[in-house]
Every structure is written in C-alpha cells, then in structure tokens.
Write a protein that holds these residues in place. Structure first.
Motif, PDB file in Angstrom:
ATOM      1  N   GLU A  95       1.328  -0.934   0.237  1.00 30.92           N
ATOM      2  CA  GLU A  95       0.434  -0.121   0.162  1.00 30.92           C
ATOM      3  C   GLU A  95       0.215   1.217   0.216  1.00 30.92           C
ATOM      4  O   GLU A  95       0.277   2.325  -0.446  1.00 30.92           O
ATOM      5  CB  GLU A  95      -1.050   0.510   0.763  1.00 30.92           C
ATOM      6  CG  GLU A  95      -2.063  -1.142   0.910  1.00 30.92           C
ATOM      7  CD  GLU A  95      -2.966  -0.977   2.250  1.00 30.92           C
ATOM      8  OE1 GLU A  95      -3.048  -0.132   3.144  1.00 30.92           O
ATOM      9  OE2 GLU A  95      -4.195  -2.258   1.980  1.00 30.92           O
ATOM     10  N   GLU A  96       1.452   1.329   0.840  1.00 30.30           N
ATOM     11  CA  GLU A  96       2.500   2.735   0.837  1.00 30.30           C
ATOM     12  C   GLU A  96       3.743   2.952   0.036  1.00 30.30           C
ATOM     13  O   GLU A  96       3.978   3.513  -0.847  1.00 30.30           O
ATOM     14  CB  GLU A  96       3.721   2.626   2.228  1.00 30.30           C
ATOM     15  CG  GLU A  96       2.680   2.875   3.257  1.00 30.30           C
ATOM     16  CD  GLU A  96       3.889   2.245   4.705  1.00 30.30           C
ATOM     17  OE1 GLU A  96       4.114   3.011   4.403  1.00 30.30           O
ATOM     18  OE2 GLU A  96       3.157   2.335   5.485  1.00 30.30           O
ATOM     19  N   GLY A  97       3.412   2.038  -1.217  1.00 28.65           N
ATOM     20  CA  GLY A  97       4.661   1.554  -2.767  1.00 28.65           C
ATOM     21  C   GLY A  97       3.798   2.263  -3.297  1.00 28.65           C
ATOM     22  O   GLY A  97       4.118   2.225  -4.429  1.00 28.65           O
ATOM     23  N   THR A  98       2.336   1.506  -3.209  1.00 30.17           N
ATOM     24  CA  THR A  98       2.000   2.035  -4.506  1.00 30.17           C
ATOM     25  C   THR A  98       0.842   2.921  -4.331  1.00 30.17           C
ATOM     26  O   THR A  98       0.825   3.757  -5.311  1.00 30.17           O
ATOM     27  CB  THR A  98       0.543   0.821  -4.380  1.00 30.17           C
ATOM     28  OG1 THR A  98       1.164  -0.473  -4.807  1.00 30.17           O
ATOM     29  CG2 THR A  98      -0.617   1.301  -5.288  1.00 30.17           C
ATOM     30  N   ASP A 102      -0.428   9.430  -3.797  1.00 32.67           N
ATOM     31  CA  ASP A 102      -1.504  10.619  -2.846  1.00 32.67           C
ATOM     32  C   ASP A 102      -1.201  10.967  -1.628  1.00 32.67           C
ATOM     33  O   ASP A 102      -2.036  10.882  -0.279  1.00 32.67           O
ATOM     34  CB  ASP A 102      -2.523   8.914  -2.347  1.00 32.67           C
ATOM     35  CG  ASP A 102      -2.785   8.157  -3.592  1.00 32.67           C
ATOM     36  OD1 ASP A 102      -2.843   8.518  -4.905  1.00 32.67           O
ATOM     37  OD2 ASP A 102      -3.152   6.844  -3.604  1.00 32.67           O
ATOM     38  N   GLY A 103       0.159  11.534  -1.956  1.00 36.62           N
ATOM     39  CA  GLY A 103       0.285  12.469  -0.588  1.00 36.62           C
ATOM     40  C   GLY A 103       1.094  11.485   0.826  1.00 36.62           C
ATOM     41  O   GLY A 103       1.581  12.364   1.772  1.00 36.62           O
ATOM     42  N   TYR A 104       1.187  10.432   0.176  1.00 40.52           N
ATOM     43  CA  TYR A 104       2.492   9.584   1.138  1.00 40.52           C
ATOM     44  C   TYR A 104       3.705   9.953   1.045  1.00 40.52           C
ATOM     45  O   TYR A 104       3.803  10.870   0.389  1.00 40.52           O
ATOM     46  CB  TYR A 104       2.710   8.270   0.298  1.00 40.52           C
ATOM     47  CG  TYR A 104       0.802   7.650   1.428  1.00 40.52           C
ATOM     48  CD1 TYR A 104       0.500   6.886   2.776  1.00 40.52           C
ATOM     49  CD2 TYR A 104      -0.567   7.918   0.423  1.00 40.52           C
ATOM     50  CE1 TYR A 104      -0.362   6.739   3.108  1.00 40.52           C
ATOM     51  CE2 TYR A 104      -1.767   7.365   0.921  1.00 40.52           C
ATOM     52  CZ  TYR A 104      -1.650   6.311   2.151  1.00 40.52           C
ATOM     53  OH  TYR A 104      -3.098   5.719   2.941  1.00 40.52           O
ATOM     54  N   GLU A 105       4.338   9.879   1.981  1.00 38.39           N
ATOM     55  CA  GLU A 105       5.840   9.809   1.855  1.00 38.39           C
ATOM     56  C   GLU A 105       7.081   9.498   1.628  1.00 38.39           C
ATOM     57  O   GLU A 105       7.843   8.959   1.743  1.00 38.39           O
ATOM     58  CB  GLU A 105       6.330  10.703   3.398  1.00 38.39           C
ATOM     59  CG  GLU A 105       5.326  12.398   3.285  1.00 38.39           C
ATOM     60  CD  GLU A 105       6.318  12.519   4.773  1.00 38.39           C
ATOM     61  OE1 GLU A 105       6.853  12.532   5.143  1.00 38.39           O
ATOM     62  OE2 GLU A 105       5.225  13.357   5.171  1.00 38.39           O
ATOM     63  N   GLY A 106       5.993   7.978   0.867  1.00 36.54           N
ATOM     64  CA  GLY A 106       6.726   6.968   0.776  1.00 36.54           C
ATOM     65  C   GLY A 106       6.496   5.221   1.081  1.00 36.54           C
ATOM     66  O   GLY A 106       5.919   5.795   2.433  1.00 36.54           O
ATOM     67  N   VAL A 107       7.668   5.003   1.660  1.00 37.10           N
ATOM     68  CA  VAL A 107       7.765   3.690   2.945  1.00 37.10           C
ATOM     69  C   VAL A 107       7.859   4.176   3.469  1.00 37.10           C
ATOM     70  O   VAL A 107       9.554   5.226   4.599  1.00 37.10           O
ATOM     71  CB  VAL A 107       8.355   2.423   2.212  1.00 37.10           C
ATOM     72  CG1 VAL A 107       8.524   1.256   3.268  1.00 37.10           C
ATOM     73  CG2 VAL A 107       7.892   2.480   0.996  1.00 37.10           C
ATOM     74  N   SER A 108       6.882   3.979   4.787  1.00 39.57           N
ATOM     75  CA  SER A 108       7.628   4.010   5.898  1.00 39.57           C
ATOM     76  C   SER A 108       8.737   3.026   6.961  1.00 39.57           C
ATOM     77  O   SER A 108       9.223   2.948   6.876  1.00 39.57           O
ATOM     78  CB  SER A 108       6.566   4.676   7.523  1.00 39.57           C
ATOM     79  OG  SER A 108       6.284   3.146   7.843  1.00 39.57           O
ATOM     80  N   ASP A 109       9.215   4.243   7.692  1.00 41.89           N
ATOM     81  CA  ASP A 109      10.188   3.012   8.578  1.00 41.89           C
ATOM     82  C   ASP A 109      10.095   2.762   9.136  1.00 41.89           C
ATOM     83  O   ASP A 109      10.457   1.150   9.495  1.00 41.89           O
ATOM     84  CB  ASP A 109      11.831   4.372   9.497  1.00 41.89           C
ATOM     85  CG  ASP A 109      11.986   4.822   8.216  1.00 41.89           C
ATOM     86  OD1 ASP A 109      12.550   4.841   7.683  1.00 41.89           O
ATOM     87  OD2 ASP A 109      12.955   5.869   8.872  1.00 41.89           O
ATOM     88  N   GLU A 110       8.877   2.375   9.914  1.00 45.71           N
ATOM     89  CA  GLU A 110       7.831   1.156  11.103  1.00 45.71           C
ATOM     90  C   GLU A 110       7.864   0.319   9.612  1.00 45.71           C
ATOM     91  O   GLU A 110       7.659  -0.930  10.071  1.00 45.71           O
ATOM     92  CB  GLU A 110       7.194   1.938  11.205  1.00 45.71           C
ATOM     93  CG  GLU A 110       5.663   1.223  12.297  1.00 45.71           C
ATOM     94  CD  GLU A 110       4.595   1.745  12.546  1.00 45.71           C
ATOM     95  OE1 GLU A 110       4.163   0.900  12.886  1.00 45.71           O
ATOM     96  OE2 GLU A 110       4.372   2.900  13.081  1.00 45.71           O
TER      97      GLU A 110
END
Length: 161
Positions: A95-98, A102-110
């Motif tokens: 989801e984060e990589g896709t 959409d306003g995400y900052e990429g893949v989170s460290d978590e």
C-alpha cells in the motif's frame, strides 16, 4: 468497453511485455512465498483499479488453493484476522509503495522494519521488485483499458508468448 490496443500485437509492445514477464518469472521463482506474491499483486491491482490484473491474481490465487475468505478480505486486510504478521507487513509495504503519489511520503521506516522482521534479503528484494512490477503492469492495463472478467487461471504465461 474495448481495449485501446493489444500490446503484444506490436513488435515493441511484445518485446516490452516479454521482458516484464521475464522479470515476473524471476520473482515467482524467488523464495518469497507464493501466497504472499498473489496477495500483494491483488492488493496493488485493487488500489490501482486494474480490473484485468485483479481478475488474473484473484483467479490464479484461488486456483492455487487460496481461501476465498482471504481473497475477499485483501482490500480490508487491516480489519481481518486471516493474514499472518508477515503477510500484513507485505500488504502494508504494498500500500505505501503503491500510493506514493497520494500524499504519502513513501514507505515508512516502521513498515520497512516490519518487512525486515519477516523477510530475508532475497525475499525483501523479490517483494520490492514485485510491488514495482505489478504497479507498472497495472498502469499498462489501465492506460490500455484492458478489461477483467475473461481470464482463465494459468493462462498468464500464454499472454506474453
């Protein structure tokens, strides 16, 4: 609705399709669990609205023995009890990589840390590559208006021949 064009009916398109398929083969042969591969591809395809790929990955997963309950709950995996912690990590990464645009900052460290808890280097490389490849494939499918519904399980290998 009709597809806008058949990628494989043209020399350049066929070359591109065959190379995408070749990369997909490397990922399929990797140590990344096959059920995880299908769940990831299904989830990215749902997010991207690619009916063609949703059809392929839902049917291929079902044909490989994936439970209907799990396939039906992929879109709501955060609110379902049927996925392992490793699968949840893979779905979060998907989801984060896709949804980068959409306003995400990429893949989170978590999320990355959770992935690394469950997947070794080869599996993580395969997972990241799978997410990249399914997103590229989804975009081809949506741009070309490829429709879902007619796919026969197992026929994916014949599409790029």
């Amino acid at each position: 609705m009709e597809p806008r064009m058949n990628l494989f009916a043209h020399e350049i398109g066929a070359k591109i399709g065959k190379r995408i398929f070749a990369v997909s083969q490397v990922i399929q042969e990797s140590p990344l669990p096959k059920p995880t591969q299908e769940l990831v591809q299904l989830r990215a395809s749902q997010i991207n609205g690619c009916g063609f790929c949703v059809d392929i990955h839902a049917k291929d997963a079902a044909a490989a023995g994936e439970a209907a309950t799990r396939l039906n709950l992929v879109a709501a995996w955060r609110h379902a009890t049927v996925f392992t912690d490793a699968e949840r990590a893979a779905l979060a990464l998907t989801e984060e990589g896709t949804r980068i645009a959409d306003g995400y900052e990429g893949v989170s460290d978590e999320t990355w840390a959770r992935v690394r808890e469950h997947y070794d280097d080869d599996q993580a490389i395969a997972l990241v590559s799978l997410i990249a490849m399914i997103n590229a494939t989804n975009r081809l499918g949506v741009i070309l208006n490829n429709q879902g519904g007619a796919y026969v399980p197992g026929d994916l290998a014949t599409i790029a021949v």
